[in-house]
Design a protein around this motif. Structure first.
Motif, mmCIF file in Angstrom:
data_model
loop_
_atom_site.group_PDB
_atom_site.id
_atom_site.type_symbol
_atom_site.label_atom_id
_atom_site.label_comp_id
_atom_site.label_asym_id
_atom_site.label_seq_id
_atom_site.Cartn_x
_atom_site.Cartn_y
_atom_site.Cartn_z
ATOM 1 N N LEU A 183 -69.625 -31.414 -27.417
ATOM 2 C CA LEU A 183 -68.663 -32.006 -28.352
ATOM 3 C C LEU A 183 -68.874 -31.394 -29.724
ATOM 4 O O LEU A 183 -70.008 -31.139 -30.141
ATOM 5 N N ARG A 184 -67.772 -31.187 -30.436
ATOM 6 C CA ARG A 184 -67.831 -30.522 -31.750
ATOM 7 C C ARG A 184 -67.528 -31.514 -32.869
ATOM 8 O O ARG A 184 -66.634 -32.344 -32.746
ATOM 9 N N TYR A 185 -68.280 -31.366 -33.960
ATOM 10 C CA TYR A 185 -68.159 -32.254 -35.114
ATOM 11 C C TYR A 185 -67.985 -31.403 -36.367
ATOM 12 O O TYR A 185 -68.637 -30.367 -36.522
ATOM 13 N N LEU A 186 -67.129 -31.885 -37.264
ATOM 14 C CA LEU A 186 -66.872 -31.191 -38.524
ATOM 15 C C LEU A 186 -67.438 -32.015 -39.665
ATOM 16 O O LEU A 186 -67.159 -33.213 -39.769
ATOM 17 N N GLY A 187 -68.238 -31.390 -40.504
ATOM 18 C CA GLY A 187 -68.787 -32.044 -41.687
ATOM 19 C C GLY A 187 -68.180 -31.462 -42.944
ATOM 20 O O GLY A 187 -67.947 -30.248 -43.031
ATOM 21 N N LEU A 188 -67.922 -32.342 -43.922
ATOM 22 C CA LEU A 188 -67.283 -31.939 -45.173
ATOM 23 C C LEU A 188 -68.114 -32.381 -46.370
ATOM 24 O O LEU A 188 -68.463 -33.553 -46.487
ATOM 25 N N ASP A 189 -68.425 -31.446 -47.248
ATOM 26 C CA ASP A 189 -69.052 -31.741 -48.531
ATOM 27 C C ASP A 189 -68.080 -31.215 -49.580
ATOM 28 O O ASP A 189 -68.091 -30.032 -49.911
ATOM 29 N N LEU A 190 -67.214 -32.093 -50.050
ATOM 30 C CA LEU A 190 -66.064 -31.651 -50.837
ATOM 31 C C LEU A 190 -66.275 -31.777 -52.337
ATOM 32 O O LEU A 190 -66.835 -32.750 -52.821
ATOM 33 N N VAL A 245 -57.801 -31.423 -48.450
ATOM 34 C CA VAL A 245 -58.381 -31.284 -47.118
ATOM 35 C C VAL A 245 -57.692 -32.246 -46.146
ATOM 36 O O VAL A 245 -57.396 -31.881 -45.005
ATOM 37 N N ASP A 246 -57.411 -33.461 -46.606
ATOM 38 C CA ASP A 246 -56.720 -34.436 -45.746
ATOM 39 C C ASP A 246 -55.349 -33.924 -45.308
ATOM 40 O O ASP A 246 -54.943 -34.124 -44.155
ATOM 41 N N ILE A 297 -57.825 -24.827 -51.883
ATOM 42 C CA ILE A 297 -58.665 -25.595 -50.959
ATOM 43 C C ILE A 297 -57.884 -25.944 -49.694
ATOM 44 O O ILE A 297 -58.384 -25.791 -48.580
ATOM 45 N N GLU A 298 -56.657 -26.388 -49.866
ATOM 46 C CA GLU A 298 -55.836 -26.733 -48.701
ATOM 47 C C GLU A 298 -55.582 -25.506 -47.835
ATOM 48 O O GLU A 298 -55.714 -25.559 -46.612
ATOM 49 N N ALA A 299 -55.233 -24.394 -48.460
ATOM 50 C CA ALA A 299 -54.955 -23.170 -47.699
ATOM 51 C C ALA A 299 -56.207 -22.702 -46.953
ATOM 52 O O ALA A 299 -56.134 -22.338 -45.773
ATOM 53 N N TYR A 300 -57.353 -22.726 -47.618
ATOM 54 C CA TYR A 300 -58.592 -22.310 -46.969
ATOM 55 C C TYR A 300 -58.899 -23.232 -45.786
ATOM 56 O O TYR A 300 -59.283 -22.765 -44.709
ATOM 57 N N THR A 301 -58.723 -24.531 -45.996
ATOM 58 C CA THR A 301 -59.001 -25.498 -44.934
ATOM 59 C C THR A 301 -58.089 -25.263 -43.740
ATOM 60 O O THR A 301 -58.535 -25.318 -42.586
ATOM 61 N N LEU A 302 -56.825 -24.978 -43.986
ATOM 62 C CA LEU A 302 -55.896 -24.686 -42.887
ATOM 63 C C LEU A 302 -56.372 -23.490 -42.068
ATOM 64 O O LEU A 302 -56.379 -23.528 -40.836
ATOM 65 N N LEU A 303 -56.789 -22.431 -42.747
ATOM 66 C CA LEU A 303 -57.258 -21.241 -42.040
ATOM 67 C C LEU A 303 -58.566 -21.513 -41.300
ATOM 68 O O LEU A 303 -58.749 -21.062 -40.168
ATOM 69 N N PHE A 304 -59.458 -22.264 -41.924
ATOM 70 C CA PHE A 304 -60.726 -22.616 -41.290
ATOM 71 C C PHE A 304 -60.471 -23.439 -40.031
ATOM 72 O O PHE A 304 -61.032 -23.154 -38.967
ATOM 73 N N LEU A 305 -59.622 -24.442 -40.138
ATOM 74 C CA LEU A 305 -59.302 -25.285 -38.983
ATOM 75 C C LEU A 305 -58.652 -24.472 -37.871
ATOM 76 O O LEU A 305 -58.974 -24.638 -36.696
ATOM 77 N N ARG A 306 -57.717 -23.615 -38.243
ATOM 78 C CA ARG A 306 -57.024 -22.797 -37.251
ATOM 79 C C ARG A 306 -58.025 -21.984 -36.443
ATOM 80 O O ARG A 306 -57.948 -21.928 -35.212
ATOM 81 N N GLU A 307 -58.970 -21.385 -37.119
ATOM 82 C CA GLU A 307 -59.980 -20.574 -36.440
ATOM 83 C C GLU A 307 -60.900 -21.435 -35.576
ATOM 84 O O GLU A 307 -61.174 -21.102 -34.429
ATOM 85 N N GLN A 308 -61.363 -22.543 -36.114
ATOM 86 C CA GLN A 308 -62.325 -23.380 -35.396
ATOM 87 C C GLN A 308 -61.708 -24.130 -34.217
ATOM 88 O O GLN A 308 -62.365 -24.335 -33.200
ATOM 89 N N GLN A 323 -55.771 -26.725 -62.258
ATOM 90 C CA GLN A 323 -56.307 -27.664 -61.279
ATOM 91 C C GLN A 323 -55.428 -27.758 -60.033
ATOM 92 O O GLN A 323 -55.930 -27.770 -58.911
ATOM 93 N N ALA A 324 -54.121 -27.808 -60.216
ATOM 94 C CA ALA A 324 -53.206 -27.909 -59.069
ATOM 95 C C ALA A 324 -53.339 -26.686 -58.161
ATOM 96 O O ALA A 324 -53.297 -26.812 -56.935
ATOM 97 N N LEU A 325 -53.522 -25.507 -58.729
ATOM 98 C CA LEU A 325 -53.707 -24.300 -57.928
ATOM 99 C C LEU A 325 -55.022 -24.378 -57.149
ATOM 100 O O LEU A 325 -55.090 -23.973 -55.984
ATOM 101 N N ARG A 326 -56.053 -24.921 -57.754
ATOM 102 C CA ARG A 326 -57.340 -25.062 -57.069
ATOM 103 C C ARG A 326 -57.184 -25.946 -55.827
ATOM 104 O O ARG A 326 -57.742 -25.655 -54.773
ATOM 105 N N TYR A 327 -56.412 -27.019 -55.950
ATOM 106 C CA TYR A 327 -56.151 -27.875 -54.782
ATOM 107 C C TYR A 327 -55.419 -27.100 -53.696
ATOM 108 O O TYR A 327 -55.717 -27.234 -52.508
ATOM 109 N N GLU A 328 -54.449 -26.301 -54.104
ATOM 110 C CA GLU A 328 -53.692 -25.496 -53.142
ATOM 111 C C GLU A 328 -54.601 -24.495 -52.435
ATOM 112 O O GLU A 328 -54.474 -24.275 -51.227
#
Length: 176
Positions: free
Chosen positions: A10-17, A101-102, A57-68, A50-55
């Motif tokens: 089973l796989r688990y994802l941990g987040l330190d945001l 991330v959510d 993070i979201e884009a990176y998370t999408l790519l990370f999730l897609r790969e994992q 700040q708004a770009l930084r959120y974008e």
């Protein structure tokens, strides 16, 4: 004659945001033994809006999730909580990172299943609720069976591992 069967991993994802360097860790558990699959982080620049930084993070998370998620689903997703600060701007930054991330998680049909306080994570993995970053990283290496000289790219990555491991220990899912 019965034969012992191996349990499904089973796989688990941990987040330190955070806004500056969110950390991610994927740990797989089979037969009550945790195994590090990967860690990652993304750096955002304080010069960026700040708004770009959120974008980012979201884009990176999408790519990370897609790969994992190519390797299989997550059994649970665990996040370290943020103790409210007196300065609302700090709260705004961390909650913005959480929201980014959510949003990425929701696109894949996931949400955070558990939130752990920093002190409970440290206490669970090191035995000391006020452990320093180096102590947490050492405990993570020990729990994952990594060599002493194994180095995480950032504290955010080792902290994300600690979040998952604390969840696994607290739920009696691994031997430790």
């Amino acid at each position: 004659m019965s034969r012992a069967t191996k349990s499904k991993a089973l796989r688990y994802l941990g987040l330190d945001l955070s806004l500056s360097s969110p950390g991610f860790a994927v740990i797989e558990v089979a037969d009550r033994k945790p195994r590090l699959i990967t860690t990652a982080h993304v750096k955002t620049g304080s010069d960026d809006p700040q708004a770009l930084r959120y974008e980012l993070i979201e884009a990176y998370t999408l790519l990370f999730l897609r790969e994992q998620l190519r390797a299989g689903p997550f059994e649970a997703i665990v996040r370290e909580t943020w103790p409210p600060a007196r300065d609302y701007r700090q709260n705004d930054k961390i909650h913005g990172a959480w929201s980014a991330v959510d949003r990425a998680l929701s696109r894949y049909g996931y949400e955070v299943n558990a939130n752990l306080t920093p002190s409970s994570v440290k206490r669970t993995v090191t035995g000391n609720g006020k452990a320093e970053k180096a102590e947490v990283a050492a405990a993570v290496r020990r729990l994952l069976g990594l060599t002493e000289d194994y180095r995480f790219a950032t504290d955010d990555e080792s902290d994300a591992c600690a979040v998952v491991l604390a969840y696994l220990i607290a739920n009696d899912l691994i031997d430790h």
